[in-house]
Design a protein around this motif. Structure first.
Motif, mmCIF file in Angstrom:
data_model
loop_
_atom_site.group_PDB
_atom_site.id
_atom_site.type_symbol
_atom_site.label_atom_id
_atom_site.label_comp_id
_atom_site.label_asym_id
_atom_site.label_seq_id
_atom_site.Cartn_x
_atom_site.Cartn_y
_atom_site.Cartn_z
ATOM 1 N N SER A 1 0.816 -1.214 0.000
ATOM 2 C CA SER A 1 0.000 0.000 0.000
ATOM 3 C C SER A 1 0.843 1.254 0.000
ATOM 4 C CB SER A 1 -0.930 -0.012 1.219
ATOM 5 O OG SER A 1 -0.181 -0.088 2.404
ATOM 6 N N SER A 2 2.048 1.214 0.595
ATOM 7 C CA SER A 2 2.879 2.408 0.628
ATOM 8 C C SER A 2 3.328 2.790 -0.775
ATOM 9 C CB SER A 2 4.097 2.178 1.529
ATOM 10 O OG SER A 2 4.888 1.115 1.030
ATOM 11 N N GLU A 3 3.642 1.781 -1.604
ATOM 12 C CA GLU A 3 4.042 2.075 -2.976
ATOM 13 C C GLU A 3 2.855 2.607 -3.767
ATOM 14 O OE1 GLU A 3 5.755 -1.216 -5.021
ATOM 15 O OE2 GLU A 3 6.151 -0.067 -6.844
ATOM 16 N N GLU A 4 1.664 2.036 -3.490
ATOM 17 C CA GLU A 4 0.471 2.495 -4.197
ATOM 18 C C GLU A 4 0.154 3.946 -3.859
ATOM 19 O OE1 GLU A 4 -2.860 -0.263 -4.721
ATOM 20 O OE2 GLU A 4 -4.035 1.229 -3.649
ATOM 21 N N ASN A 5 0.284 4.313 -2.582
ATOM 22 C CA ASN A 5 0.016 5.691 -2.188
ATOM 23 C C ASN A 5 1.047 6.657 -2.761
ATOM 24 O OD1 ASN A 5 -2.221 4.961 -0.687
ATOM 25 N ND2 ASN A 5 -1.037 4.614 1.176
ATOM 26 N N VAL B 1 -5.431 5.992 -8.306
ATOM 27 C CA VAL B 1 -6.616 6.201 -9.140
ATOM 28 C C VAL B 1 -7.087 4.872 -9.721
ATOM 29 C CG1 VAL B 1 -7.487 7.303 -11.230
ATOM 30 C CG2 VAL B 1 -5.987 8.579 -9.687
ATOM 31 N N ALA B 2 -6.157 4.080 -10.226
ATOM 32 C CA ALA B 2 -6.510 2.781 -10.801
ATOM 33 C C ALA B 2 -7.161 1.886 -9.756
ATOM 34 C CB ALA B 2 -5.267 2.113 -11.387
ATOM 35 N N ALA B 3 -6.672 1.946 -8.521
ATOM 36 C CA ALA B 3 -7.217 1.101 -7.455
ATOM 37 C C ALA B 3 -8.670 1.461 -7.154
ATOM 38 C CB ALA B 3 -6.368 1.239 -6.194
ATOM 39 N N ALA C 1 -3.907 10.512 -15.157
ATOM 40 C CA ALA C 1 -5.192 9.902 -15.503
ATOM 41 C C ALA C 1 -5.026 8.913 -16.651
ATOM 42 C CB ALA C 1 -6.196 10.986 -15.872
ATOM 43 N N THR C 2 -4.250 9.301 -17.659
ATOM 44 C CA THR C 2 -4.030 8.428 -18.810
ATOM 45 C C THR C 2 -3.339 7.133 -18.393
ATOM 46 O OG1 THR C 2 -3.863 10.354 -20.266
ATOM 47 C CG2 THR C 2 -2.951 8.287 -21.082
ATOM 48 N N ARG C 3 -2.352 7.255 -17.530
ATOM 49 C CA ARG C 3 -1.609 6.072 -17.098
ATOM 50 C C ARG C 3 -2.472 5.157 -16.236
ATOM 51 N NH1 ARG C 3 4.506 6.158 -14.459
ATOM 52 N NH2 ARG C 3 4.964 3.954 -14.853
ATOM 53 N N ALA C 4 -3.350 5.737 -15.427
ATOM 54 C CA ALA C 4 -4.234 4.929 -14.582
ATOM 55 C C ALA C 4 -5.157 4.069 -15.442
ATOM 56 C CB ALA C 4 -5.053 5.825 -13.664
ATOM 57 N N LEU C 5 -5.746 4.656 -16.488
ATOM 58 C CA LEU C 5 -6.624 3.887 -17.367
ATOM 59 C C LEU C 5 -5.835 2.841 -18.148
ATOM 60 C CD1 LEU C 5 -9.059 6.638 -18.712
ATOM 61 C CD2 LEU C 5 -9.382 5.055 -16.822
ATOM 62 N N ALA C 6 -4.574 3.155 -18.454
ATOM 63 C CA ALA C 6 -3.727 2.181 -19.157
ATOM 64 C C ALA C 6 -3.489 0.953 -18.284
ATOM 65 C CB ALA C 6 -2.403 2.825 -19.559
#
Length: 306
Positions: free
Chosen positions: A3-7, A14-16, A50-55
Motif C-alpha cells: 500500500s505504501s508504494e500504491e500511495n 486512481v486505478a485502485a 489519468a491516462t496512465r491509470a486507465l492504461a
C-alpha cells in the motif's frame, strides 16, 4: 505491490479506486468508466496520471476502449452457463463481497445470507467462514466496498460550500446505487469503517477555518449527513415496497388517485390540492432544494458572525 508504494504513485491510487468500483459492481460490464478529463477533475491529478491509470486497467483486462463509446468495463464475451463448482481455496473475501453486493443491490440486504452466498458461489456454506466471521462482518465489508468506490478528491473544489455540496452528492449517489445502504449507516451508533470515516473527516476538514467551534462543526457534519441519508431512506423504503407488493410507485399513485381526488375536492385542503404532481416524486429535485436551503442558512450564519 504494497500500500505504501500504491500511495506514492498517484496513477496506482486512481486505478485502485476504479478497479474497486468494477469489482464491487458499481461499474458493470459495458458501462463507461470515467474519462481522463473526469479523472483529472474528480481526483485532482494531472492528465498524464489519468491516462496512465486507465492504461493500467486496460493492461489488467478490466476495461477496453471502443470507438464512439470511450473506455468501458470489459463486456462478458461468453454466454451465460451454469458455473462449475470452484475449489474452496479459490474463494476470497473480495469475491464473496462482490457476489453479496450484487444480491443486496438487486434484492435488498435481507436476501444476503451465508447460505444464499454459498449457493451462488457453489461452495459448501462452511467454507465461507474461512474468510468471514459471519453475516455482520460481511455487511461491514459491503459498506467498505461502497464507500471505497465513492472516494472524495484531495484537496477538492475551492470553498467550503462547494466542498459540502460535493460530499453530499457523492453520498447521495452511493445511496441511490445501493438502496440498502441507509439502513447500515447510523449517526448514533456509527460503524468504525475507515472508508466511511474518511467521508466524515473530509467534511470536518471542509468546515475548518470558518470560526465554528468543534461542537458546531460536528453538528453541521451530522446534520448534513442526516439530510442526505433521510431522503435516501425514503427512496430505500420505496424500493422495499415495490419488491414486497410488486406495485411500482406510479401504479400506487394511480390506484390512490380517486381517493386523493375525493379528499382534496372537499375544499378542506386547498394547499394540498395545488401541489404539482411530480413535486413529491422527484427525490433528486428535493435533494437540490433541501441542500441549497441548508447551505444558504449556514452561509447566513457565517455572515452574521463576520
Amino acid at each position: 505491490m504494497d500500500s505504501s508504494e500504491e500511495n506514492a504513485r498517484p496513477y496506482l491510487r486512481v486505478a485502485a479506486v476504479i478497479r474497486q468500483r468494477i469489482v464491487s459492481g458499481a461499474l458493470g460490464p459495458g458501462q463507461r468508466v470515467p474519462s481522463t478529463r473526469q479523472v483529472v477533475r474528480d481526483f485532482g491529478v494531472a492528465m498524464a496520471t489519468a491516462t496512465r491509470a486507465l492504461a493500467v486497467l486496460r493492461e489488467e483486462g478490466l476495461v477496453v476502449s471502443r470507438p464512439g463509446s470511450g473506455t468501458i468495463v470489459r463486456p462478458s464475451e461468453t454466454p451465460a452457463r451454469r458455473p462449475t463448482r470452484p475449489r474452496d481455496d479459490a474463494l476470497s473475501a473480495g469475491r464473496i463481497v462482490a457476489v453479496a453486493l450484487r444480491i443486496a443491490d438487486r434484492e435488498g440486504l435481507d436476501a444476503v445470507s451465508m447460505r444464499r452466498l454459498a449457493a451462488e458461489l457453489r461452495v459448501a456454506p462452511m467454507s465461507l467462514y474461512g474468510h468471514l466471521s459471519g453475516r455482520e462482518e460481511l455487511q461491514d465489508l459491503l459498506v467498505r466496498a461502497v464507500f471505497g468506490a465513492h472516494p472524495l478528491p484531495e484537496p477538492g473544489p475551492d470553498g467550503w460550500r462547494a466542498k459540502l455540496e460535493l460530499v453530499s452528492r457523492v453520498q447521495w449517489q452511493a445511496y441511490r446505487r445501493h438502496p440498502w445502504l441507509p439502513e447500515r449507516v447510523s449517526l448514533t451508533r456509527p460503524l468504525l469503517v475507515p472508508e466511511a470515516m474518511a467521508h466524515t473527516e473530509w467534511t470536518l476538514k471542509a468546515l475548518d477555518g470558518l470560526g465554528l467551534s468543534h461542537a458546531e462543526r460536528t453538528r453541521e457534519t451530522l446534520a448534513l449527513t442526516s439530510l442526505v441519508r433521510g431522503l435516501a431512506a425514503s427512496a430505500a423504503a420505496e424500493n422495499r415496497s415495490e419488491r414486497e407488493t410488486g406495485q411500482a410507485n406510479d401504479q400506487w399513485w394511480i390506484a390512490l388517485d380517486h381517493e386523493f381526488g375525493r379528499l382534496v375536492s372537499s375544499g378542506r385542503y386547498p394547499h394540498l390540492a395545488a401541489i404539482p404532481e411530480n413535486a413529491v416524486r422527484d427525490l433528486d429535485a428535493l435533494l437540490d432544494h433541501a441542500l441549497t436551503r441548508h447551505l444558504d442558512g449556514l452561509a447566513a450564519h457565517l455572515a452574521r458572525r463576520g
